[in-house]
Design an enzyme around this catalytic site. Structure first.
Site, short mmCIF file in Angstrom:
data_model
loop_
_atom_site.label_atom_id
_atom_site.label_comp_id
_atom_site.label_asym_id
_atom_site.label_seq_id
_atom_site.Cartn_x
_atom_site.Cartn_y
_atom_site.Cartn_z
N LEU A 9 32.93 38.51 24.24
CA LEU A 9 34.32 37.97 23.74
C LEU A 9 35.62 38.24 25.04
O LEU A 9 35.52 38.97 25.76
CB LEU A 9 35.21 39.03 22.73
N ALA A 10 36.40 36.92 24.98
CA ALA A 10 37.20 36.74 26.47
C ALA A 10 38.11 36.78 26.29
O ALA A 10 38.71 35.77 27.54
CB ALA A 10 36.16 36.50 27.43
N ARG A 16 48.79 43.86 30.21
CA ARG A 16 49.23 44.62 30.72
C ARG A 16 48.95 44.51 32.44
O ARG A 16 48.54 45.14 33.01
CB ARG A 16 48.48 46.03 30.87
N LYS A 23 42.47 37.93 32.64
CA LYS A 23 41.93 39.25 32.52
C LYS A 23 40.56 39.59 33.31
O LYS A 23 39.87 40.25 34.20
CB LYS A 23 42.12 40.42 31.73
N GLY A 142 38.42 53.49 18.18
CA GLY A 142 38.06 53.45 16.17
C GLY A 142 37.13 54.25 16.43
O GLY A 142 36.14 54.73 17.43
N GLU A 156 39.79 52.10 12.74
CA GLU A 156 40.81 52.13 13.63
C GLU A 156 41.99 53.18 13.86
O GLU A 156 42.00 53.34 12.69
CB GLU A 156 41.17 50.99 13.89
N ARG A 424 37.32 25.42 85.86
CA ARG A 424 38.52 26.30 86.62
C ARG A 424 38.75 25.56 88.24
O ARG A 424 38.08 25.69 88.29
CB ARG A 424 38.12 28.07 86.06
C1 UD1 Z 1 38.34 47.43 19.81
C2 UD1 Z 1 37.87 48.28 18.66
C3 UD1 Z 1 37.87 49.92 18.74
C4 UD1 Z 1 37.40 49.83 20.06
C5 UD1 Z 1 37.70 49.53 20.99
C6 UD1 Z 1 37.04 49.37 22.30
C7 UD1 Z 1 37.74 46.28 16.17
C8 UD1 Z 1 38.76 45.94 15.61
N1 UD1 Z 1 38.57 47.47 17.77
O1 UD1 Z 1 40.11 47.76 19.81
O2 UD1 Z 1 36.78 50.07 17.00
O3 UD1 Z 1 37.19 50.86 19.92
O4 UD1 Z 1 37.19 47.73 20.85
O5 UD1 Z 1 38.23 48.88 23.47
O6 UD1 Z 1 37.29 45.61 17.11
N2 UD1 Z 1 39.81 39.96 21.50
C9 UD1 Z 1 39.16 38.34 21.64
N3 UD1 Z 1 40.08 37.46 20.57
C10 UD1 Z 1 41.29 38.71 18.87
C11 UD1 Z 1 40.72 40.12 19.73
C12 UD1 Z 1 40.08 40.59 20.50
O7 UD1 Z 1 38.64 37.98 22.14
O8 UD1 Z 1 41.21 37.92 18.77
C13 UD1 Z 1 38.89 40.32 22.19
C14 UD1 Z 1 40.11 41.03 23.73
O9 UD1 Z 1 40.33 40.22 24.63
C15 UD1 Z 1 39.07 42.30 24.07
C16 UD1 Z 1 37.65 42.65 23.15
O10 UD1 Z 1 38.17 41.30 21.85
O11 UD1 Z 1 38.83 42.18 24.74
C17 UD1 Z 1 38.06 43.87 22.30
O12 UD1 Z 1 40.17 43.85 21.26
P1 UD1 Z 1 40.82 44.29 21.55
O13 UD1 Z 1 42.11 44.02 20.62
O14 UD1 Z 1 40.74 45.49 23.13
O15 UD1 Z 1 40.61 45.76 20.83
P2 UD1 Z 1 41.14 47.30 20.84
O16 UD1 Z 1 42.00 47.20 19.73
O17 UD1 Z 1 40.77 48.20 22.05
#
Ligand code: UD1
Ligand code: MG
Length: 449
Positions: A9-10, A16, A23, A142, A156, A424
């Site tokens: 997932l990226a 931030r 990122k 979580g 969460e 030179r």
């Molecule tokens: C998530 C977890 C949480 C865990 C934490 C660890 C869920 C619901 N929660 O929370 O339990 O403790 O990570 O860091 O999974 N992303 C996408 N698309 C989206 C949403 C997220 O690609 O629609 C990617 C973000 O870029 C990131 C990752 O998924 O790399 C996690 O998303 P983030 O929003 O950071 O989740 P947290 O709320 O931190």
């Protein structure tokens, strides 16, 4: 052999980071974060990698293609939660792998062994394995709700009860799913929660509803640091530098002051290499057996042959190829140049776009003038030649084997082998002239009484 699909997932914006760069392209140890994750997935034996990027993330897709040309890139056009992001790779999931592992592109320090450990329970019948860790401060993560050894739910922060918030064991974000059940589980996840998002973490309770078990594999907090800010980027860098230094030491490299040496993920060392304090290795450096890198040197994209000595205060830029026993000394810069075995460039020189034959000595202050303001040109210097101090070689130019260039020469024409070239003006001595001048000046300049 169980077939593995890794979904990275990226799609995050990385608000931030306050950056125009996505990122996951920010680097740790000289390599974009997402590339570290891809490396780990490949090393863990992934049969397929799917990367989920955000809209307009062409740069991320390009980096993915560079590191893992067989990876598939999917676009999540709306950010609706981690489960929604995983489902962007639906067509990969539909192909039906044995194991599916979800990783985050902003969690760059996860080791391949840990991916393997996470998959372990799947072979034993578990539907889901979650990577757990115990952070100093669990706020925002979580929480892993367990009963006996089994994981029953992930809650969460925003949805957790007070009792659940008191749990110290947290979700690091990595999850392994039974590939045959993954799509069914993911499709059953809803968005009835505080953030109105599709939470991947709900996979645990959905699996439980289907009568399937979930497990936790615990990792050290260091391994699962996620990067959301520049401060966390620096933290990840420090941890990875510690790992790389340790790997170098364990591989037979002497680091006199390890904490002052900065390495890249791909820095490669032979045995009995000595690295003095305050040396920086950028990407793409290979140092062969017995070489010494002296203090305050900066190397990038360079190859240092066996027994060579570099520095102190040397700079090797991309394409610097140093043969066996080459000496490159203080305040010397080498770029896109081949130095054959035994070449010495010991002081204050710039050698760029040049090849130098074996055992040639390049005197202090030599500069290859490789740029005419429009284009770069090459300099070729043969073997056993001697370049006198403070010489300028105006490229394109060739100096033959065994040639000798007089001190302070400006070499604009080719020099045949074994020739002496003096580029030179000839020195002129005028007897007595200095004394006469001095007398005249002191008379004229004598202070007025
Ligand atoms: C998530 C977890 C949480 C865990 C934490 C660890 C869920 C619901 N929660 O929370 O339990 O403790 O990570 O860091 O999974 N992303 C996408 N698309 C989206 C949403 C997220 O690609 O629609 C990617 C973000 O870029 C990131 C990752 O998924 O790399 C996690 O998303 P983030 O929003 O950071 O989740 P947290 O709320 O931190
Ligand atoms: Mg996060």
């Amino acid at each position: 052999m169980r077939q593995l699909l890794v979904i990275v997932l990226a799609a995050g914006e990385g608000t931030r980071m306050l950056s125009s760069l996505p990122k996951v392209l920010h680097a740790v140890a000289g390599r974009p974060m997402v590339s570290h994750v891809l490396d780990a997935a490949l090393a863990a034996g992934a049969a397929k990698i799917a990367v989920v990027v955000g809209p307009d993330h062409d740069k991320v897709a390009a980096e993915v293609r560079r590191v893992a040309p067989d990876a598939e890139v999917f676009v999540q056009s709306e950010r609706r939660g981690t489960a929604h992001a995983v489902l962007a790779a639906r067509s990969a999931l539909e192909r039906g792998y044995d194991d599916v592992v979800v990783m985050y592109g902003d969690t760059p320090l996860v080791r391949p062994e840990t991916i393997g450990a996470l998959r372990g329970p799947l072979a034993g019948g578990a539907a889901v394995t979650v990577l757990g860790f115990r952070p100093d401060n669990p706020f925002g993560y979580g929480r892993l709700v367990t009963q006996g050894g089994a994981l029953v739910a992930i809650r969460e922060e925003k949805d957790a009860s007070e009792a659940e918030r008191a749990i110290g064991l947290c979700n690091a974000g990595l999850m392994a799913l039974d590939g045959r059940a993954a799509l069914d589980i993911l499709d059953r996840i809803g968005d009835a929660n505080a953030k109105k998002e599709f939470y991947l973490t709900d996979a645990v309770e959905v699996a439980r509803g289907l009568g399937r078990a979930s497990m936790v594999h615990e990792a050290a907090a260091e391994e699962v640091v996620g990067v959301n800010s520049r401060a966390q980027l620096a933290e990840a860098e420090a941890i990875l530098q510690g790992r790389l230094r340790r790997r170098a030491l364990d591989g037979g490299v002497t680091l006199v002051a390890p904490e002052t040496v900065f390495l890249s993920a791909d820095t490669s060392f032979g045995r009995d290499v000595i690295v003095e304090p305050n040396v920086v290795f950028g990407a793409g450096v290979r140092v062969e057996d017995g070489a010494t890198i002296r203090a305050f040197s900066h190397l990038e994209g360079a190859h240092v042959g066996a027994g060579a000595i570099v520095g102190p205060f040397a700079r090797l830029r991309p394409g610097a190829e140093l043969g066996q026993g080459v000496h490159v000394g203080n305040f010397v810069e080498i770029k896109a140049s081949d130095l054959a075995p035994g070449v010495k460039v010991n002081h204050l020189s710039y050698v760029g776009d040049t090849s130098v034959g074996a055992n040639t000595n390049i005197g202090a202050g030599t500069i290859t003038c490789n740029y005419d303001g429009f284009r770069k040109h090459r300099t070729t210097i043969g073997a056993n030649a001697f370049v006198g101090t403070n010489s300028l070689l105006v490229a394109p130019v060739t100096v033959g084997d065994g040639a000798y260039l007089g001190t302070g020469s400006v070499i604009t024409e080719d020099v045949p082998a074994d020739a002496l070239a003096i580029g030179r003006a000839r020195q002129v001595n005028k007897p007595g002239l200095a004394a006469r001048l001095r007398a005249k000046l002191s008379a004229g300049l004598a202070p007025k009484k």
